[in-house]
Design a protein around this motif. Structure first.
Motif, PDB file in Angstrom:
ATOM      1  N   ALA A   1       1.228   1.292  -9.028  1.00  0.00           N
ATOM      2  CA  ALA A   1       0.392   1.592  -7.868  1.00  0.00           C
ATOM      3  C   ALA A   1       0.883   2.873  -7.213  1.00  0.00           C
ATOM      4  O   ALA A   1       2.081   3.148  -7.180  1.00  0.00           O
ATOM      5  CB  ALA A   1       0.440   0.437  -6.872  1.00  0.00           C
ATOM      6  N   GLN A   2      -0.069   3.646  -6.716  1.00  0.00           N
ATOM      7  CA  GLN A   2       0.263   4.903  -6.040  1.00  0.00           C
ATOM      8  C   GLN A   2      -0.520   4.990  -4.749  1.00  0.00           C
ATOM      9  O   GLN A   2      -1.640   4.487  -4.646  1.00  0.00           O
ATOM     10  CB  GLN A   2      -0.131   6.103  -6.921  1.00  0.00           C
ATOM     11  N   LEU A   3       0.073   5.661  -3.768  1.00  0.00           N
ATOM     12  CA  LEU A   3      -0.592   5.930  -2.493  1.00  0.00           C
ATOM     13  C   LEU A   3      -0.614   7.434  -2.291  1.00  0.00           C
ATOM     14  O   LEU A   3       0.427   8.081  -2.403  1.00  0.00           O
ATOM     15  CB  LEU A   3       0.166   5.246  -1.356  1.00  0.00           C
ATOM     16  N   ASN A   4      -1.772   7.984  -1.982  1.00  0.00           N
ATOM     17  CA  ASN A   4      -1.901   9.399  -1.654  1.00  0.00           C
ATOM     18  C   ASN A   4      -2.445   9.493  -0.238  1.00  0.00           C
ATOM     19  O   ASN A   4      -3.648   9.355   0.002  1.00  0.00           O
ATOM     20  CB  ASN A   4      -2.837  10.088  -2.644  1.00  0.00           C
TER      21      ASN A   4
ATOM     22  N   VAL B   1       1.771  -1.338  -2.011  1.00  0.00           N
ATOM     23  CA  VAL B   1       1.676   0.058  -2.452  1.00  0.00           C
ATOM     24  C   VAL B   1       2.472   0.920  -1.497  1.00  0.00           C
ATOM     25  O   VAL B   1       2.231   0.885  -0.277  1.00  0.00           O
ATOM     26  CB  VAL B   1       0.210   0.545  -2.487  1.00  0.00           C
ATOM     27  N   TYR B   2       3.394   1.691  -2.034  1.00  0.00           N
ATOM     28  CA  TYR B   2       4.245   2.529  -1.209  1.00  0.00           C
ATOM     29  C   TYR B   2       3.994   4.000  -1.514  1.00  0.00           C
ATOM     30  O   TYR B   2       3.532   4.354  -2.603  1.00  0.00           O
ATOM     31  CB  TYR B   2       5.723   2.193  -1.451  1.00  0.00           C
ATOM     32  N   SER B   3       4.341   4.840  -0.553  1.00  0.00           N
ATOM     33  CA  SER B   3       4.114   6.283  -0.716  1.00  0.00           C
ATOM     34  C   SER B   3       4.837   6.838  -1.931  1.00  0.00           C
ATOM     35  O   SER B   3       4.353   7.769  -2.585  1.00  0.00           O
ATOM     36  CB  SER B   3       4.581   7.029   0.537  1.00  0.00           C
ATOM     37  N   SER B   4       5.981   6.256  -2.238  1.00  0.00           N
ATOM     38  CA  SER B   4       6.768   6.749  -3.367  1.00  0.00           C
ATOM     39  C   SER B   4       6.230   6.237  -4.700  1.00  0.00           C
ATOM     40  O   SER B   4       6.719   6.605  -5.762  1.00  0.00           O
ATOM     41  CB  SER B   4       8.226   6.307  -3.204  1.00  0.00           C
ATOM     42  N   GLY B   5       5.222   5.369  -4.642  1.00  0.00           N
ATOM     43  CA  GLY B   5       4.710   4.762  -5.867  1.00  0.00           C
ATOM     44  C   GLY B   5       5.589   3.608  -6.285  1.00  0.00           C
ATOM     45  O   GLY B   5       6.789   3.600  -6.001  1.00  0.00           O
TER      46      GLY B   5
ATOM     47  N   ILE C   1      -5.636   4.955  -2.706  1.00  0.00           N
ATOM     48  CA  ILE C   1      -4.608   4.272  -3.474  1.00  0.00           C
ATOM     49  C   ILE C   1      -5.151   4.027  -4.871  1.00  0.00           C
ATOM     50  O   ILE C   1      -6.375   3.984  -5.074  1.00  0.00           O
ATOM     51  CB  ILE C   1      -4.133   2.951  -2.813  1.00  0.00           C
ATOM     52  N   SER C   2      -4.257   3.906  -5.817  1.00  0.00           N
ATOM     53  CA  SER C   2      -4.678   3.733  -7.206  1.00  0.00           C
ATOM     54  C   SER C   2      -3.888   2.603  -7.840  1.00  0.00           C
ATOM     55  O   SER C   2      -2.794   2.245  -7.396  1.00  0.00           O
ATOM     56  CB  SER C   2      -4.488   5.032  -7.992  1.00  0.00           C
ATOM     57  N   LEU C   3      -4.489   2.046  -8.891  1.00  0.00           N
ATOM     58  CA  LEU C   3      -3.837   1.009  -9.686  1.00  0.00           C
ATOM     59  C   LEU C   3      -4.023   1.362 -11.149  1.00  0.00           C
ATOM     60  O   LEU C   3      -5.145   1.627 -11.593  1.00  0.00           O
ATOM     61  CB  LEU C   3      -4.431  -0.370  -9.395  1.00  0.00           C
ATOM     62  N   LEU C   4      -2.924   1.390 -11.880  1.00  0.00           N
ATOM     63  CA  LEU C   4      -2.957   1.676 -13.312  1.00  0.00           C
ATOM     64  C   LEU C   4      -2.448   0.446 -14.048  1.00  0.00           C
ATOM     65  O   LEU C   4      -1.396  -0.096 -13.692  1.00  0.00           O
ATOM     66  CB  LEU C   4      -2.055   2.874 -13.624  1.00  0.00           C
TER      67      LEU C   4
END
Lengths: 111, 115
Positions: A62-65, A50-54, A71-74
């Motif tokens: 995957a997204q990182l905030n 998971v990277y900051s840029s998504g 972090i999220s997974l779609l």
């Protein structure tokens, strides 16, 4: 409070649906983030970093905030084979390594 | 290419005994980490070794120890076994011990039952 927290589920969703889950972490110094999937009585397997840029890999995003420390997974167009437990992983490298797994979110895709 | 291998696959011990679990990393990987996983929980970090030195340790008692050999294989030792040590013990290898090289690849695990 646990260092890494996940909703245990189970998430029961119909085939073809979109499902998303989050994972929160408490240490702002955390450096690397991953999603793993684990099938029943099997070892965890890397799903994606998971990277900051998504980042996106096929049906998975995957997204990182970092500001909100989650972090999220779609998963889009879910398949029966997506049924598994999804584990988020957070790693820290201050003066020693620490690798922290969440307890996992169970996903069951219904036909 | 061979993945991470662990031995034995299953083990039954009685309370108070000692156990040694073994792990061989993926060729070229220099880091090995050990985890304990009980049913319904995520893996709990026990140790990480890199280049034969301990790089990290989780919240486990001193009954747990490990080492890494020059060929990067590793052993996990548990002394004075308790019933609560019954779990799946997972070994993971990675290229390095931090940053982009720290993606963990898991072996199939050793299932330990303490009676």
């Amino acid at each position: 409070r646990k260092e890494v927290e996940q909703d245990p589920g189970p998430f029961n969703v119909p085939e073809g649906a979109t499902v998303a889950f989050n994972c929160t972490y408490s240490n702002s110094a955390s450096q690397s983030f991953f999603w793993y999937r684990q099938d029943c009585r099997k070892e965890p397997k890397l799903l994606m970093s998971v990277y900051s840029s998504g980042n996106e890999d096929g049906r998975f995003t995957a997204q990182l905030n970092r500001a909100s420390q989650y972090i999220s997974l779609l998963i889009r167009d879910s398949k029966l084979s997506d049924s598994a437990t999804y584990l988020c992983v957070v790693t820290q490298y201050s003066n020693a390594s620490k690798i922290i797994f969440g307890s996992g979110t169970r996903l069951s895709i219904q036909p | 290419d061979a993945g991470v291998t662990q031995s034995p696959t299953h083990l039954i011990k009685t309370r108070g005994q000692h156990v040694t679990l073994r792990c061989s990393p993926i060729s070229g990987h220099k880091s090995v980490s050990w985890y304990q996983q009980v049913l319904g929980q995520g893996p709990q970090f026990i140790f990480q070794y890199y280049e034969k030195e301990e790089r990290g340790r989780g919240n486990f008692p001193d009954r747990f120890s490990a080492r890494q050999f020059p060929n990067y294989s590793s052993e996990l030792n548990v002394n004075a076994l308790l019933l609560g040590d019954s779990a799946l013990y997972l070994c993971a290898s990675s290229l390095g011990a931090s940053g982009a090289s720290d993606t963990q690849y898991f072996g199939p695990g050793t299932r330990l039952t303490v009676l």
